[in-house]
Design a protein around this motif. Structure first.
Motif, mmCIF file in Angstrom:
data_model
loop_
_atom_site.group_PDB
_atom_site.id
_atom_site.type_symbol
_atom_site.label_atom_id
_atom_site.label_comp_id
_atom_site.label_asym_id
_atom_site.label_seq_id
_atom_site.Cartn_x
_atom_site.Cartn_y
_atom_site.Cartn_z
ATOM 1 N N VAL A 109 0.810 -1.224 0.000
ATOM 2 C CA VAL A 109 0.000 0.000 0.000
ATOM 3 C C VAL A 109 0.840 1.269 0.000
ATOM 4 O O VAL A 109 0.293 2.366 -0.152
ATOM 5 N N MET A 110 2.152 1.126 0.177
ATOM 6 C CA MET A 110 3.008 2.309 0.129
ATOM 7 C C MET A 110 3.394 2.694 -1.305
ATOM 8 O O MET A 110 3.941 3.778 -1.528
ATOM 9 N N GLU A 142 -6.918 7.511 8.202
ATOM 10 C CA GLU A 142 -7.677 8.401 7.325
ATOM 11 C C GLU A 142 -6.738 9.157 6.388
ATOM 12 O O GLU A 142 -5.698 9.682 6.810
ATOM 13 N N GLY A 143 -7.109 9.185 5.115
ATOM 14 C CA GLY A 143 -6.341 9.925 4.138
ATOM 15 C C GLY A 143 -5.170 9.179 3.533
ATOM 16 O O GLY A 143 -4.484 9.728 2.660
ATOM 17 N N TRP A 144 -4.932 7.941 3.975
ATOM 18 C CA TRP A 144 -3.810 7.192 3.374
ATOM 19 C C TRP A 144 -4.043 7.020 1.878
ATOM 20 O O TRP A 144 -3.141 7.191 1.068
ATOM 21 N N PRO A 159 9.807 7.872 4.712
ATOM 22 C CA PRO A 159 9.742 6.606 5.461
ATOM 23 C C PRO A 159 8.388 5.918 5.403
ATOM 24 O O PRO A 159 8.315 4.693 5.256
ATOM 25 N N GLU A 160 7.303 6.696 5.498
ATOM 26 C CA GLU A 160 5.973 6.088 5.518
ATOM 27 C C GLU A 160 5.567 5.528 4.160
ATOM 28 O O GLU A 160 4.618 4.736 4.069
ATOM 29 N N TYR A 195 12.192 2.755 7.393
ATOM 30 C CA TYR A 195 13.358 3.223 8.142
ATOM 31 C C TYR A 195 12.961 4.422 9.000
ATOM 32 O O TYR A 195 11.892 5.023 8.765
ATOM 33 N N PRO A 196 13.753 4.826 9.999
ATOM 34 C CA PRO A 196 15.005 4.207 10.433
ATOM 35 C C PRO A 196 14.757 2.881 11.142
ATOM 36 O O PRO A 196 13.769 2.723 11.863
ATOM 37 N N LEU A 197 15.641 1.940 10.912
ATOM 38 C CA LEU A 197 15.519 0.620 11.512
ATOM 39 C C LEU A 197 15.914 0.675 12.985
ATOM 40 O O LEU A 197 16.885 1.331 13.352
#
Length: 320
Positions: free
Chosen positions: A192-193, A230-232, A283-284, A290-292
């Motif tokens: 989904v990213m 919400e909003g993703w 990152p999202e 990350y960061p890991l």
């Protein structure tokens, strides 16, 4: 702050790793492990990376001893292998152990064209439309196809029984192409990213998975639930669905302890090597979140290998 000691294995190793189809994230993680581990082992160390699908086939391969290390996603789907549930009925793998997880925040989602006017599974069951559904094949190995089949079946959805069609493909990009081209009016998938969802997500209603379905999947297979905020997706409210997170690094319990420790150490202490390959992506929205955090990387849904546990237990808790 004292870090766990760097491994040094004097003998030369020959190891077999199993990643993905060859050009995606699991193979990239295998390359990272291979490079950093080889630097810390004997001079004639060789590491082979085998192609894989990265799903149940990878779990079976490591469980059967065909490879030394395999990666699979989502992490929680491997749990049923320990006691032979679900996909692993008839062939349990109680000796499978984790070396760590590489975080990837992901979800399996169900979307239908807004033009259908369907906003819930209850409405979908009532309408029984003849859908053209894009997803992965339900072949007993592809976790997307397996997850989609279980989720839809338990939700009372019968695509072919209602006169519809399933477009089954192996990889997400093939599925997304069907949606973008208008060949599909419903989709069940993950990743989904990826930016594809922003291209067509505004044209879909995403269906919240009913709580009894999520509870049943957890009870039967240890598949967890998660939230999409919400909003993703464009214009989409918050909803609950199936978690599809994390790359799980697996071995068998008979992998030598020093090798297991060394791989866990590589995951936690050389994380900069993999992080810098994704930093051009927020990152999202990154396929590796990350960061890991090495402490979080040691929280695995299957038991840690004792050698790997030695590394994670030596970490200063709360420090990354």
């Amino acid at each position: 702050m004292t870090r766990p000691p760097e491994p040094k294995i004097d003998r030369s190793l020959t190891l077999h790793l199993r990643g993905d189809w060859g050009a995606a994230n699991l193979h990239r993680v295998c390359g990272w492990i291979s490079q950093e581990l080889t630097d810390r082992c004997g001079p004639y160390t060789r590491v082979a990376i085998w192609n894989s699908r990265g799903y149940a086939d990878a779990v079976r391969a490591v469980g059967r001893g065909e490879v030394d290390v395999a990666l699979t996603t989502p992490a929680a789907f491997a749990t049923a292998a320990l006691d032979g549930r679900g996909l692993y009925a008839g062939e349990a793998f109680p000796e499978v152990r984790a070396l760590g997880v590489v975080p990837q925040r992901d979800r399996l989602v169900v979307g239908v064209r807004r033009t259908l006017g369907i906003t819930s599974f209850a409405e979908l069951r009532e309408a029984k439309p003849a859908l053209t559904l894009a997803t992965s094949g339900h072949d007993g190995e592809n976790h997307v196809g397996v997850g989609a089949h279980e989720l839809l079946t338990r939700s009372g959805v019968d695509v072919t029984g209602w006169g519809g069609t399933v477009l089954a493909d192996e990889r997400p990009w093939e599925t997304f192409a069907h949606v973008l081209a208008g060949r599909a009016d419903a989709v069940v998938h993950e990743a989904v990213m990826l930016p594809h969802w922003q291209e067509f997500g505004g044209d879909l209603h995403f269906l919240e998975v009913e709580q009894d379905v999520l509870d049943g999947l957890w009870a039967d297979y240890s598949w967890p639930a998660a939230t999409i905020e919400e909003g993703w997706f464009p214009g989409c409210p918050r909803f609950r669905t199936l978690d599809f997170s994390d790359f799980l690094v697996l071995a068998r319990s008979d992998l030598p302890d020093d090798v297991a420790y060394a791989i866990a150490w590589v995951l936690g202490e050389t994380r900069e090597v993999i992080e810098r390959q994704y930093r051009h992506i927020p990152p999202e929205k990154s396929p590796v979140t990350y960061p890991l955090d090495p402490v979080a990387m040691g929280r695995t849904p299957v038991p840690l290998h004792p050698g790997a546990a030695e590394y994670y237990h030596a970490l200063p808790q709360g420090e990354s």
